[in-house]
Design an enzyme around this catalytic site. Structure first.
Site, mmCIF file in Angstrom:
data_model
loop_
_atom_site.group_PDB
_atom_site.id
_atom_site.type_symbol
_atom_site.label_atom_id
_atom_site.label_comp_id
_atom_site.label_asym_id
_atom_site.label_seq_id
_atom_site.Cartn_x
_atom_site.Cartn_y
_atom_site.Cartn_z
ATOM 1 C CB SER A 1 1.206 0.185 -2.983
ATOM 2 O OG SER A 1 0.429 -0.110 -4.366
ATOM 3 C CB VAL A 2 2.124 4.910 -4.583
ATOM 4 C CG1 VAL A 2 2.824 4.202 -5.206
ATOM 5 C CG2 VAL A 2 1.761 6.278 -5.262
ATOM 6 C CE LYS A 3 3.642 2.200 -9.619
ATOM 7 N NZ LYS A 3 3.917 0.985 -10.368
ATOM 8 C CG ASP A 4 -4.176 0.871 -3.577
ATOM 9 O OD1 ASP A 4 -3.576 -0.349 -4.207
ATOM 10 O OD2 ASP A 4 -4.442 1.044 -2.551
#
Length: 364
Positions: free
Chosen positions: A45-48
């Protein structure tokens, strides 16, 4: 040239920007519709990106003690997975507080990465002691060496996107030549992004407007039931309503979400049905196995373009939609299963049934 990476954190980001030509054609768009496909990052995900940035910043500041620190984070799941991945690699213990609404797949992924998971009531207000934020704060006070990196207030959240996500988009657009068959302005003209903490949209906007195209239009997508959209009148009709889509929307304004009108130009609201229909469209037409918030972002983009025919009908303008995560986290959810397994039989399914002389079914 491809090289051997030292660990999975080096595979965070650098995700592809992919043309969504078939979806664009279905909606009669002449502009270029481009998807930033974040589920292709190492943790999914983008939250990585923010997890990596917050952990590395905390290490540089001496806030994390190897072998002692316990990273505690309230999250809707993806930031937690990114943190659990980073901490598994670096050797820190992790506790994630997670509202009950969030998928079983997220909890399973977190536990697989070695995190402890504490579920909290979905209906608890953000400032309640029983909320995922309240429980995280309680644990941080009582557990030795506990630290909350705080995605809602940590400057490294938007900064990660200003430094990585935004420049990746800019470079992909600028380095792709404009041709007679694929006309391009060779700049990012519009970015559409869902908002949860608001770090993604705030950081990407700054990257666009500071260094690339001051006239880039940045559009925030907020689900019905949330209060993040501006003006607040957009939220009044559905404020407090429950919604199924995960990872975007809140009942409070996170500190990292920019309220500067020069950062986020416009907001648009979406609902669950629109989001999940858009997920199916991305899967069936573009082969992209995205999650629910990606559907919110795409449905918001299409809604907004209906109001901006000057952009939708202009050949070569580049409209980028951020697709935050993949379907991995949602495969047991009713909204996905109902569409994947129980939809209307296709003509091909009918042909198979005729050949096999069996009743038409789309069930497993």
């Amino acid at each position: 040239m491809p090289q051997i990476l030292n660990n999975a954190l080096e595979a965070v980001g650098n995700t592809p920007l992919i043309r969504l030509d078939k979806v664009a054609k279905l909606h009669g768009l002449k502009c270029n519709l481009l998807g930033k496909v974040e589920f292709m990052s190492a943790g999914g995900s983008v939250k990585d990106r923010i997890a990596k940035a917050m952990v590395e910043a905390a290490e540089q500041e001496g806030k994390l003690v190897p072998g002692k620190s316990v990273v505690i984070e309230p999250t809707s799941g993806n930031t937690g997975i990114g943190l659990a991945m980073a901490c598994a690699i670096k050797g820190y213990s992790v506790i994630i507080t997670l509202p009950n609404k969030m998928s079983l797949e997220k909890e399973a992924a977190l536990r697989a990465l070695g995190a402890e998971v504490v579920r909290t009531p979905t209906e608890a207000a953000w400032d309640s002691p029983q909320s995922h934020i309240g429980i995280a704060r309680k644990l941080q006070k009582e557990i030795p060496y506990g630290i909350i990196l705080d995605q809602y207030g940590n400057i490294n959240n938007p900064l990660a996107h200003e430094i990585t996500t935004g420049p990746e988009i800019i470079e992909a657009v600028k380095s792709t030549p404009s041709t007679s068959s694929r006309v391009s302005s060779q700049k990012v003209d519009v970015v559409v992004c869902g908002a949860g903490t608001g770090g993604t949209i705030s950081g990407i906007s700054r990257a666009m407007k500071k260094t690339h195209n001051k006239d880039c239009i940045v559009v925030g997508v907020d689900p019905d039931g949330s209060i993040l959209a501006v003006p607040s009148s957009l939220n009044t009709k559905t404020e407090g309503d429950a919604y199924v889509v995960e990872g975007i929307g809140y009942d409070f304004i996170p500190d990292v979400l920019s309220r500067d009108p020069t950062d986020i130009d416009e907001w648009i609201k979406t609902n669950d049905t629109e989001a999940f229909d858009a997920v199916q469209a991305l899967m069936r037409n573009e082969g992209l196995l995205v999650g629910g918030s990606s559907g919110s972002a795409l449905s918001g983009t299409l809604k907004w373009l209906e109001t901006r025919k000057d952009i939708a009908e202009t050949l070569g303008l580049n409209v980028v939609v951020i697709l935050p995560d993949g379907i991995r986290n949602y495969m047991s959810k009713d909204w996905f299963l109902s569409r994947a397994l129980h939809g209307e039989p296709t003509p091909l399914a009918q042909a198979i049934a005729r050949v096999l002389q069996e009743p038409i079914t789309n069930n497993v």
